[in-house]
Design a protein around this motif. Sequence first.
Motif, PDB file in Angstrom:
ATOM      1  N   MET A   1       0.820  -1.218   0.000  1.00  0.00           N
ATOM      2  CA  MET A   1       0.000   0.000   0.000  1.00  0.00           C
ATOM      3  C   MET A   1       0.847   1.258   0.000  1.00  0.00           C
ATOM      4  SD  MET A   1      -3.553  -0.244   1.987  1.00  0.00           S
ATOM      5  CE  MET A   1      -3.968   1.241   1.111  1.00  0.00           C
TER       6      MET A   1
ATOM      7  N   PHE B   1       0.238   5.471   0.602  1.00  0.00           N
ATOM      8  CA  PHE B   1      -0.793   6.349   1.153  1.00  0.00           C
ATOM      9  C   PHE B   1      -0.666   7.768   0.642  1.00  0.00           C
ATOM     10  CE2 PHE B   1      -0.106   2.925   4.142  1.00  0.00           C
ATOM     11  CZ  PHE B   1      -1.403   2.461   4.300  1.00  0.00           C
ATOM     12  N   GLN B   2      -1.689   8.565   0.998  1.00  0.00           N
ATOM     13  CA  GLN B   2      -1.765   9.916   0.473  1.00  0.00           C
ATOM     14  C   GLN B   2      -0.651  10.831   0.969  1.00  0.00           C
ATOM     15  OE1 GLN B   2      -5.478  11.919   0.965  1.00  0.00           O
ATOM     16  NE2 GLN B   2      -4.693  13.823   0.168  1.00  0.00           N
ATOM     17  N   ASP B   3      -0.562  10.951   2.272  1.00  0.00           N
ATOM     18  CA  ASP B   3       0.284  12.005   2.809  1.00  0.00           C
ATOM     19  C   ASP B   3       1.635  11.432   3.230  1.00  0.00           C
ATOM     20  OD1 ASP B   3       1.412  14.140   3.921  1.00  0.00           O
ATOM     21  OD2 ASP B   3      -0.008  14.368   5.571  1.00  0.00           O
TER      22      ASP B   3
ATOM     23  N   SER C   1       3.062  12.106   6.804  1.00  0.00           N
ATOM     24  CA  SER C   1       2.627  11.432   8.028  1.00  0.00           C
ATOM     25  C   SER C   1       2.620   9.914   7.894  1.00  0.00           C
ATOM     26  CB  SER C   1       1.230  11.923   8.421  1.00  0.00           C
ATOM     27  OG  SER C   1       0.307  11.575   7.416  1.00  0.00           O
ATOM     28  N   ALA C   2       2.840   9.404   6.686  1.00  0.00           N
ATOM     29  CA  ALA C   2       2.764   7.949   6.517  1.00  0.00           C
ATOM     30  C   ALA C   2       4.020   7.242   7.009  1.00  0.00           C
ATOM     31  CB  ALA C   2       2.522   7.602   5.051  1.00  0.00           C
ATOM     32  N   LEU C   3       5.088   7.999   7.210  1.00  0.00           N
ATOM     33  CA  LEU C   3       6.313   7.375   7.721  1.00  0.00           C
ATOM     34  C   LEU C   3       6.474   7.692   9.197  1.00  0.00           C
ATOM     35  CD1 LEU C   3       8.683   8.213   4.745  1.00  0.00           C
ATOM     36  CD2 LEU C   3       7.919   5.945   5.434  1.00  0.00           C
ATOM     37  N   ASN C   4       7.022   6.706   9.916  1.00  0.00           N
ATOM     38  CA  ASN C   4       7.240   6.881  11.352  1.00  0.00           C
ATOM     39  C   ASN C   4       8.417   7.831  11.585  1.00  0.00           C
ATOM     40  OD1 ASN C   4       7.849   6.617  14.061  1.00  0.00           O
ATOM     41  ND2 ASN C   4       7.406   4.437  14.117  1.00  0.00           N
TER      42      ASN C   4
END
Lengths: 533, 310
Positions: A101, A103-105, A108-111
């Motif tokens: 998957m 994601f959009q943003d 914020s999708a990475l830690n």
Amino acid sequence: METVDRMKSLLEVNNLFVQFAGSDNKEYAVEDVSFEVRRGEILGIVGESGSGKSVTCYSLLGLLPVNGSHTVNGQARFDQSNLFGLSDKSLREIRGKRIGMVFQDPMSALNPYMSIGDQVMEPLLHHTQTSKADARVRVIQLLEEVGIEDAAKRIDDYPHMFSGGMRQRVVIAMALIMEPELLIADEPTSALDVTTQAHIIALIKDAQSVRDLSVIFISHDLGVVRNIADRVLVMEKGQVVEQGENWQIFDRPAHPYTQKLLAAIPKTAKPNAFQFQGANSLDLLDVKNLEVRYADQLAVDDVSFTMRRGEVLGIVGESGSGKSTLSKAIVRLTQADRGEVLFEGVPLLTSKGEVLRSLRKKVQMVFQDPYSSLNPRMTAFEIIAEPIQLHGLNTDPKSTAKKVVRLMGDVGLPETALHRYPHEFSGGQCQRIAIARAIAAAPQLLIADEPVSALDVTVQAEILELLLVLVKAMNLTMIFISHDMAVVRYVSDRVAVMASGRLVELGETEQVFSLPSHRYTRALVDTVKSELG
Amino acid sequence: MIRIALNRILQGIPVLFVVITVTFFLIRQAPGGPFDAERALPPEVIKNLEATYRLDAPVYQQYFDYLGNLLKGDFGPSFRYPGRSVTELIATGLPITLELAVYALAVALVLGLLAGLLAATRPRTLQDYLPMALAMTGICLPTFLLGPLLVLVFGIWFEWLPVSGWGYAPGDKILPSLTLGLAYAAVIARLSRGGLLEVLSQNYIRTARAKGLSTPTILFRHALPGGMAPVIAYLGPAIAGLLTGSFVVETIFQIPGLGRFYVQAAFNRDYTMIMGTTILLSALIVVLNIVADLVSIKLNPQLRQKHRHE
């Protein structure tokens, strides 16, 4: 052993229903959705916010929020497995291993607490017995493939050290590392600049053809989907209203909603009715050698332009190009370090006291995010009435109330909505309130900073129309800031292009559009033209 | 990192200076003096005593003398324990107080984090409500009530644990540590629950789930580092609170720590002793807050980089 049947579907979804408990209405978030994804194809899912396109995909993988209770009904078959019949453990074997998957943003999708290398290799360490050293080699390889330069050096860097586009590449690497059969990309380019967006789409296309991946590409952006998808699914209010081959959907849309969506995309030059007529009118705004510094960087670098009364000037540029800073410096929300701004011949940057107050009244702004730019504790009435009271335009409460009602009507809001709070309005309605507030003080110059970029395409079309009507009716002058060339073209008489703080191009809109001279302008114009088909 | 530490320590010095000055003049404003007793001493004796301890000099003179001695590391003699210096007295009490604080901190961390973790993994269920209700009770109960309550239940009714002393009988350290630590456990429980819930709603947790990771992996590897940020920020003030809070607990359980000296010094107007313990505690609070700051920076890559560029 197994030969890949090209027409055989990899994913087959039948009669999918998703319902969130606790929502007041008993409506389905996803209602009776059926579709298939064939091996090696890119399926585009388009729809406006709330159409259920993301929920559809998340529900397949058990990725809906854990805490909000929801019910999912229907059948979903991935290869040989019934996705809804699997144990949690078996589903996790598919998720991340056989289905990746994006994601959009990417912000914020990475830690933020883990290095990108650790995050990319995590699925490999989790799903297989690979050693950490081997995983590292593989990660570096993959990061190079997705276009991270110097991957070996950057593998231990943290997400915040990368730009948005680079982070999205990292997320894509993370999704590809297990060599999945299906890639689900949820609005993967919506948070990115136009030129970055083009790179990411090319990257996904490449990855798809090299690996013979199947891809589900979710987007609200019809232009992007037109560019990438083989087949397209159009969703509205949780239902699939139309699906078909790319050309069918875009060239011969059958469903009225699809037609409406396509019609809402600004494709044309500014309508004649709204063209600037006052070639002989006086200069309203004169910006001379404006300069704004942040730390030791020039955010706005020696920018000069003039505007005549009644004109709409579009400013385009990527995030960080200085277009918002420029507008903030003009209204003194940001301190300019050098230069001059003359408003009707009066120096704006050095004015004080009463002169400044009267200037402030004449220059008003509309911001990007309609939700966060309205005070959540004030009603629509209070928000719109405030500038009227503040600037002492009306001291009598009765006439103020009358004026607010008239303004509400001007921006197309019902009088009954007068005493509601911002959260009770949709995004488009909030933006109408923001516009009413801006014109309440009867300004001469309106600065709209990305006023439609947070809105759905059909709502966007309405707001653009509203702005053009108001500009004409009130003889307003408008600075219209956007990253979207098509929108700017539709609204503006002249267009200014910004890159790295400098004004790199300025001219009549159609002229710039047909003969862009700067490299960045050409890239922008190309994107628009390719999306128009 | 060292530059930030030095910078913060430099900022701490004026704080300490203000504390010293204010305390010095305030305690001298309090009625009575170190040599007032039930039975008044003859005036000439008091005069002699005051001369010995230079209390007959003008107050500002005493202040500058005191500051001068302080710079040499001398906290002065105790007025109430003749022949013993404040430094000596602190040296006997401080280790005990520190030991108590460490045990209490352990209680606070273990119970608090456990409760926070339980609550955050299943919000709005019994597993959340029960520990959080307990935590709320813990925050509301003052130590001077909780201490005697624990004594009553575990010391007197069940007779499981000794009710006073420190290191005299096996298990006599348990009740004081619990009494002191429970309130902090409660705060930590609420902070860690909030921090974790906040992080668990972040997009990168969804990314972790999309990778097919198991729930414990997601919780411990992805959620914990970010979720603990509020707890770590709270630890500095918490440890300071544990040290000052230990005074009450030491009194309840008859523990010969620093607190006893402090309380007695205040009653006896033992000026130098009050000054010594106050300075020590303020210094500890300043230092611990700096440490908490540094740890927060160390654990957050973004802050780490920002400070590197400063």
